[in-house]
Design an enzyme around this catalytic site. Structure first.
Site, PDB file in Angstrom:
ATOM      1  N   LYS A 134     -67.439 -49.252  21.585  1.00  0.00           N
ATOM      2  CA  LYS A 134     -68.117 -48.811  22.808  1.00  0.00           C
ATOM      3  C   LYS A 134     -68.247 -49.964  23.805  1.00  0.00           C
ATOM      4  O   LYS A 134     -68.120 -49.764  25.017  1.00  0.00           O
ATOM      5  CB  LYS A 134     -69.497 -48.252  22.465  1.00  0.00           C
ATOM      6  CG  LYS A 134     -70.296 -47.824  23.690  1.00  0.00           C
ATOM      7  CD  LYS A 134     -71.606 -47.173  23.310  1.00  0.00           C
ATOM      8  CE  LYS A 134     -72.376 -46.763  24.566  1.00  0.00           C
ATOM      9  NZ  LYS A 134     -73.608 -46.015  24.258  1.00  0.00           N
ATOM     10  N   HIS A 295     -29.812 -25.991   9.241  1.00  0.00           N
ATOM     11  CA  HIS A 295     -30.787 -25.553  10.245  1.00  0.00           C
ATOM     12  C   HIS A 295     -31.961 -24.821   9.592  1.00  0.00           C
ATOM     13  O   HIS A 295     -32.362 -23.745  10.037  1.00  0.00           O
ATOM     14  CB  HIS A 295     -30.121 -24.686  11.310  1.00  0.00           C
ATOM     15  CG  HIS A 295     -29.054 -25.401  12.076  1.00  0.00           C
ATOM     16  ND1 HIS A 295     -29.315 -26.510  12.872  1.00  0.00           N
ATOM     17  CD2 HIS A 295     -27.713 -25.211  12.156  1.00  0.00           C
ATOM     18  CE1 HIS A 295     -28.196 -26.942  13.408  1.00  0.00           C
ATOM     19  NE2 HIS A 295     -27.202 -26.184  12.984  1.00  0.00           N
TER      20      HIS A 295
END
Length: 542
Positions: A134, A295
């Site tokens: 922070k 595929h």
């Protein structure tokens, strides 16, 4: 200047701390980290000396104190912050080095109890990360040991004795803070997943539905789902060259994301997709199996009676569609032997997946420079992966429990099937029907699978209507179609597919049933004398 160090992974921490000490930093530490630094000749101030409180509650409370977090969160440009620090005798802390308890590693062990898991939930370290991140403009937060080297070099080369951290730019501090927040976020996600039990299926659950592929799993999906993935590496590109891509892995799991590349170039995005399809397909079978993937669809698959048949199993799988096999992906669920390697070496494949390889087989295959050879030990195990199926959609995601593996012998696996025609399948036909039904789970819908002697004859995949998939099978299979069995992943809405099956001399059919025109379809099968079985379960794959 002060630096706070509290790490579980102590790799490189001593060397980095020596650099800080040489630049005049007061080293604050606790527990095992402090001991490691002291044992290596460094002067360390214990956290308890700073807070004037001892560690308590079996170490659960160490750094949770205003004299620590005040030193992390104070903003030097604000006069009232400085006044508070002076009033309570709090000194600023400029560097925080933290990494957390090994929660993921702990809960990945089957023997881990809930109590052990809870004790590995880091509180103090996590709070240090949030506070430091922070205030990243004023505090340097480091959670990754791989950052020690470059940061250490910057600090060591700094000529500003009053502000050593000026050698780290604000943008770099921001990136380190982002990494720290992500580190904490992934940690929280791991804890959340463990405590909410978002393992939608597991070995016990699947065994509970043995002999059926009904996903009758008692699943309560969480209100918030936090997937946990860690970046493994960038990929050359995505599905197409103009797309960027990266591979992420789920810690503590196996699968294609954690495969060991024994030989060949790095895996591509498409290699990984096809490899995953191959792995899932061969794990469907408890006997020696080989699949050829193109595929993400199987174009060849066969199983053998015993493991010694592996080379022949490969040949049968290849002969299912030799033209499509070129440039495909091979998957095996047994250690790949020299005989099998010799049989396949003349064909170009992108990837081979197996649980392991004999030494001579690996040596032979490694002569193919562009062949990617993967070792995935769990390919040999007919165990359901526990991860849920996740599909991202625009604005959200879909989760579902996986379509479970079908287990058991012929009688067990088909005990809920129902023969709906006058003629009944023979025992061999039932074996072929079960084989084709298992394969249909791994073919894009609308899926039609033809098989004979537990080997794929032809596959029709991904067509917008079912009869088109049947028609493709007839054309691809040619003369091999005669006498084969047919599996459909979903019901036949019309009898036209049965007409096509009859024209191709199909011997037997398996399908889920459930159409409003089931009787028309059954009547057509009876008309042609084709035995037909309903499974009661659907195998859609989109």
């Amino acid at each position: 200047m002060q630096a706070l160090l509290s790490v579980y992974n102590k790799s490189g921490i001593v060397e980095f701390s020596k650099i800080l000490s040489s630049k005049g930093f007061n080293l604050i530490s606790t527990g095992g980290t402090a001991k490691s630094l002291v044992d290596n000749g460094l002067k360390v101030q214990q956290v308890s000396d700073v807070t004037e409180y001892p560690e308590m509650l079996d170490g659960r409370v160490k750094t949770l104190h205003p004299k620590i977090h005040g030193g992390l969160l104070a903003r030097p440009e604000l006069a009232h912050h400085q006044a508070d620090l002076n009033k309570y005798n709090i000194k600023p802390i400029s560097i925080v080095v933290v990494n957390l308890y090994p929660f993921v590693e702990t809960v990945s062990k089957e023997s881990t109890t809930l109590e052990e898991a809870i004790e590995n939930i880091d509180i103090g370290g996590h709070t240090l990360i949030r506070a430091s991140s922070k205030n990243f403009q004023n505090v340097l937060i480091i959670v990754d040991p791989s950052d020690y080297k470059w940061i250490g070099e910057r600090i060591q080369s700094s000529t500003d004795s009053t502000n050593v951290l000026s050698s780290i730019t604000l943008e770099e501090r921001k990136k380190l803070a982002l990494k720290a927040f992500q580190h904490g976020c992934s940690y929280d996600a791991a804890v959340s997943q463990y405590l909410s039990k978002v393992e939608l299926t597991n070995a016990t659950t699947i065994q509970g539905v043995k002999g059926t592929d009904s996903a009758s799993v008692n699943v309560e999906f969480p209100q918030t789902f936090l997937p946990l993935y860690e970046k493994k590496n960038d990929l050359r590109y995505g599905e197409n060259p103009h797309q960027k891509a990266a591979l992420y892995q789920c810690p503590g799991t196996g699968g294609i994301a954690n495969a060991q590349l024994l030989h060949g170039p790095a895996l591509s995005y498409n290699n990984i997709l096809d490899g995953d399809a191959a792995l899932k397909a061969v794990r469907e079978f408890d006997r020696c199996a080989c699949v050829v993937i193109k595929h993400t669809n199987p174009c060849g698959l066969s199983v053998g009676v015993n493991d010694s048949e592996q080379a022949e199993v490969y040949k049968r799988a290849f002969n299912g569609d030799p033209k499509s096999a070129y440039g495909g992906i091979l998957g095996f669920n047994r250690t790949l032997t020299l005989e099998t390697a010799t049989a396949l070496k003349s064909v170009f494949y992108e990837v081979i997946i197996a649980p392991d390889y004999t030494e001579d087989a690996l040596a032979l295959l490694s002569k193919k420079e562009k062949l990617r050879i993967l070792r995935i030990p769990e390919a040999a195990n007919q165990i359901q992966f526990t991860q849920p199926d996740i599909r991202t959609i625009t604005g959200g995601a879909l989760l579902q429990s996986p379509n479970p593996i079908i287990r058991g012998d012929l009688a067990e696996a088909t005990k809920n099937w129902k023969v709906v025609t006058e003629n009944k399948p023979t025992e061999q036909q039932m074996k072929d029907l079960l084989f084709a039904w298992r394969v249909s789970k791994h073919v894009k819908s609308n899926a039609i699978v033809l098989s004979k002697d537990e080997t794929i004859v032809a596959i029709g995949a991904g067509q917008p209507n079912r009869s088109q998939s049947v028609d493709i099978c007839m054309k691809v299979g040619g003369d091999k179609v005669k006498g084969s069995v047919l599996a459909s992943d979903a019901f036949f809405p019309f009898a036209d597919s049965i007409d096509l099956a009859h024209q191709g001399n199909i011997a037997c059919i398996v399908q889920p049933g459930g159409s409003i025109r089931d009787q028309e379809v059954i009547d057509a099968a009876n008309k042609y004398g084709i035995p037909m079985v309903f499974t009661g379960n659907r195998n859609f794959l989109h």
